[in-house]
Write an enzyme that holds these catalytic residues in place. Sequence first.
Site, PDB file in Angstrom:
ATOM      1  CD  GLU A  74     -10.685  17.995  29.796  1.00 26.08           C
ATOM      2  OE1 GLU A  74     -11.404  18.129  29.258  1.00 26.08           O
ATOM      3  OE2 GLU A  74      -9.877  18.153  30.505  1.00 26.08           O
ATOM      4  N   GLY A 125     -20.544  16.453  29.855  1.00 21.74           N
ATOM      5  CA  GLY A 125     -21.783  15.910  28.288  1.00 21.74           C
ATOM      6  C   GLY A 125     -23.045  16.431  28.507  1.00 21.74           C
ATOM      7  CG  MET A 164     -22.851  11.250  34.179  1.00 19.09           C
ATOM      8  SD  MET A 164     -22.727  10.154  35.789  1.00 19.09           S
ATOM      9  CE  MET A 164     -24.844   9.877  36.317  1.00 19.09           C
ATOM     10  CG  MET A 166     -16.387  12.832  35.444  1.00 22.97           C
ATOM     11  SD  MET A 166     -15.424  11.029  35.031  1.00 22.97           S
ATOM     12  CE  MET A 166     -15.263  10.821  35.809  1.00 22.97           C
ATOM     13  CD  GLU A 167     -12.673  16.594  35.799  1.00 25.29           C
ATOM     14  OE1 GLU A 167     -13.404  16.938  35.349  1.00 25.29           O
ATOM     15  OE2 GLU A 167     -12.569  15.145  35.998  1.00 25.29           O
ATOM     16  CG  ASP A 213     -19.452  13.126  26.133  1.00 26.15           C
ATOM     17  OD1 ASP A 213     -18.660  14.121  26.642  1.00 26.15           O
ATOM     18  OD2 ASP A 213     -20.828  13.018  26.292  1.00 26.15           O
TER      19      ASP A 213
HETATM   20  N1  SAH Z   1     -11.098   7.951  27.863  1.00 24.47           N
HETATM   21  C1  SAH Z   1     -10.452   9.257  29.289  1.00 24.47           C
HETATM   22  C2  SAH Z   1     -11.611   9.527  30.271  1.00 24.47           C
HETATM   23  C3  SAH Z   1     -12.211  10.381  30.620  1.00 24.47           C
HETATM   24  S1  SAH Z   1     -13.555  10.441  31.452  1.00 24.47           S
HETATM   25  C4  SAH Z   1      -9.240   8.483  29.858  1.00 24.47           C
HETATM   26  O1  SAH Z   1      -8.859   7.548  29.748  1.00 24.47           O
HETATM   27  O2  SAH Z   1      -8.412   9.224  29.780  1.00 24.47           O
HETATM   28  C5  SAH Z   1     -14.238  12.101  31.114  1.00 24.47           C
HETATM   29  C6  SAH Z   1     -13.352  14.118  31.264  1.00 24.47           C
HETATM   30  O3  SAH Z   1     -14.812  14.401  30.784  1.00 24.47           O
HETATM   31  C7  SAH Z   1     -13.788  14.167  32.665  1.00 24.47           C
HETATM   32  O4  SAH Z   1     -13.473  14.613  32.821  1.00 24.47           O
HETATM   33  C8  SAH Z   1     -15.135  14.879  32.536  1.00 24.47           C
HETATM   34  O5  SAH Z   1     -14.949  15.638  33.129  1.00 24.47           O
HETATM   35  C9  SAH Z   1     -15.525  15.027  31.196  1.00 24.47           C
HETATM   36  N2  SAH Z   1     -16.535  14.165  30.516  1.00 24.47           N
HETATM   37  C10 SAH Z   1     -17.090  14.278  28.993  1.00 24.47           C
HETATM   38  N3  SAH Z   1     -18.062  14.189  28.955  1.00 24.47           N
HETATM   39  C11 SAH Z   1     -17.985  13.748  30.128  1.00 24.47           C
HETATM   40  C12 SAH Z   1     -20.046  13.137  30.558  1.00 24.47           C
HETATM   41  N4  SAH Z   1     -20.501  12.329  29.645  1.00 24.47           N
HETATM   42  N5  SAH Z   1     -19.820  12.391  31.775  1.00 24.47           N
HETATM   43  C13 SAH Z   1     -18.691  12.995  32.798  1.00 24.47           C
HETATM   44  N6  SAH Z   1     -17.724  13.532  32.590  1.00 24.47           N
HETATM   45  C14 SAH Z   1     -17.619  13.878  31.608  1.00 24.47           C
END
Ligand code: SAH
Length: 243
Positions: A21, A87, A168, A188-189, A212
């Site tokens: 990002e 998301g 999620m 998530m933040e 997504d």
């Molecule tokens: N695959 C990644 C993990 C990503 S977690 C890794 O291994 O590093 C998802 C990140 O994108 C988080 O920082 C969150 O803020 C955001 N995000 C995007 N889509 C999301 C969703 N469906 N639910 C929760 N967070 C989501």
Amino acid sequence: MANPAGQSAARVGIIAAMDRELDALLADFDAARIELVISRAFHCGVLHGREAVAVVAGIGKTAVATTTTLLVQHFGVQSVVLIGAAGRVSEELSIGDVVVATHLVHHDLDASPLFPRYHVPTLGTARLAADESVSSLAYSAAQRFIAAEPGNTSKVVKGLVLSGDQFMDATQIRDLRRRFPDALAVEMEGAAVAQVCLESGTPYAVVRSISDDGNADTFERFLQSECGRYARGIISKLMAATA
Ligand code: SAH
């Protein structure tokens, strides 16, 4: 207001959860130096004419809460912008649309029956309000970024963003839609940045591009191909507008 060196006096903190990002945006820094604090690399320098500190915090609320505290207390930033992916919760949105938070809620915070569900005791509310002035600058910056991208017809919208320590999936997002009919996006933040900023009196904005609708592959594709460009484009328009 410009200081004697010609740079803006109001240093801004920029946070993202993941390298993908922030990577593209870091290339725009002038005179950057890196300071390592609790294993995080804080990039301090000048970004489009404005003093800035940018940092990859790591994923989740604890990672960004500690990082935001450091930005405010150790690096003395006067405002904070959290940028990254999210998301889609609202069915009106599509991948590539940009959401600027007006409010944030910890969707996984529940100390009931001691407090109402989602309520943050230190702030006396569940809905954490973003700063109107930083958010409206971020909103116009996002609009200018999309308008400047040939063929990009994505929307920029303002509203409720949900945060919790889980990625999620589609089923969980359906449940969020039922619990928060006005929610636009989930990540998530954001609510953790909001909480630290409200408690410390720091103006802040949360800007998310929809990556997504709960599908991890769709998320990864957006992260690899679009996310860094969005963050770089939106932050460059925001910095240039306020330098
Ligand atoms: N695959 C990644 C993990 C990503 S977690 C890794 O291994 O590093 C998802 C990140 O994108 C988080 O920082 C969150 O803020 C955001 N995000 C995007 N889509 C999301 C969703 N469906 N639910 C929760 N967070 C989501």
